[in-house]
Design an enzyme around this catalytic site. Structure first.
Site, PDB file in Angstrom:
ATOM      1  N   HIS A  98      -2.463  52.556  85.642  1.00 23.86           N
ATOM      2  CA  HIS A  98      -3.658  53.365  85.381  1.00 23.86           C
ATOM      3  C   HIS A  98      -3.382  54.806  85.791  1.00 23.86           C
ATOM      4  CE1 HIS A  98      -7.777  54.877  85.648  1.00 23.86           C
ATOM      5  NE2 HIS A  98      -8.114  53.871  84.849  1.00 23.86           N
ATOM      6  N   GLU A 167      -5.732  55.154  77.273  1.00 24.73           N
ATOM      7  CA  GLU A 167      -6.758  55.898  77.996  1.00 24.73           C
ATOM      8  C   GLU A 167      -6.360  57.367  78.086  1.00 24.73           C
ATOM      9  OE1 GLU A 167      -9.404  53.412  80.879  1.00 24.73           O
ATOM     10  OE2 GLU A 167      -7.500  53.820  81.831  1.00 24.73           O
TER      11      GLU A 167
END
Length: 243
Positions: A98, A167
């Site tokens: 992430h 993302e």
């Protein structure tokens, strides 16, 4: 109907107690909407490690995800959490790479690759995150960045068993969202680089208002959702508003 994979990433939010409250509220919503939920989606939440046990034995088809894991199996690695620890809590998915891990903890593509390999060996499904900064986006380097991240993160892995989450960093927690067309184009590109069988999610300020249009795109197979997954009612609305 192709079911979408909805994973709520709670980040460093909620406690063991508030997680139990979420479960109680979601149980009420599930009793009303279970048919729609299960027709439209496979759904999971990635709580902090300390909260996973609160959801371990739920009977709501609510799967569990972890927000990270170690690339070591066990040993003297203070502060680390192993794949076996996650499996013992009935965890199905693990988020790797992430952007917040990359930014605040110097996570690298090479370490993501080691973690993903171990996850697959342990029958955990890795969700590998990729995405560009605002500077890279404005410079037209989105695909270049994503390609490089995927090449290193997925090296020598069976890409059909890995989930990729696109993302764009400039859209995470900012309220800015990539247009449905931008998200579709990049997710399609990821499938071209990996496999048509690879599940590709979009993440970045996804909410109940924009999820219908995003879920209408051909190559977006699901969503990695942040703030809009913290409340049971909001999490429910995500699934109800899927195409």
């Amino acid at each position: 109907m192709n079911k979408k994979l909805i994973v709520g990433n709670w980040k460093m939010n909620s406690t063991f107690s508030t997680t139990k409250e979420f479960l109680k509220e979601f149980q009420s919503l599930y009793s009303l909407n279970s048919k729609t939920y299960n027709q439209k989606a496979t759904f999971a939440v990635a709580t902090p490690f300390t909260n996973l046990a609160a959801l371990k034995d739920n009977d709501l088809n609510l799967k569990l995800a972890a927000q990270n894991m170690s690339f070591y199996e066990k040993g003297a690695y203070t502060g680390e959490v192993s794949a076996d620890m996650l499996l013992d809590l009935n965890v199905s998915y693990v988020i790797l790479g992430h952007s917040e891990q990359r930014q605040y903890h110097a996570e690298t593509d090479e370490n993501v690759n080691k973690k993903a390999r171990l996850a697959l060996e342990k029958n955990l499904t890795p969700i590998v995150c990729v995405g560009e900064t605002l500077e890279e986006y404005l410079a037209g380097k989105t695909k270049e960045v994503v390609k490089a991240q995927l090449a290193a993160s997925l090296k020598d892995l069976d890409v059909t068993k890995v989930i990729v989450a696109y993302e764009p960093i400039w859209a995470i927690g900012t309220g800015k969202v990539a247009t449905a067309q931008i998200a579709q184009d990049v997710c399609k590109y990821i499938k071209e680089l990996t496999s048509k069988q690879t599940v590709v999610q979009y993440g970045g300020s996804v909410n109940a208002k924009n999820i219908f249009e995003l879920s209408s795109q051909e190559d977006i197979d699901g969503f990695l959702v942040g703030g809009a997954s913290l409340k049971a009612t909001d999490f429910s609305d995500l699934m109800l508003n899927l195409k």
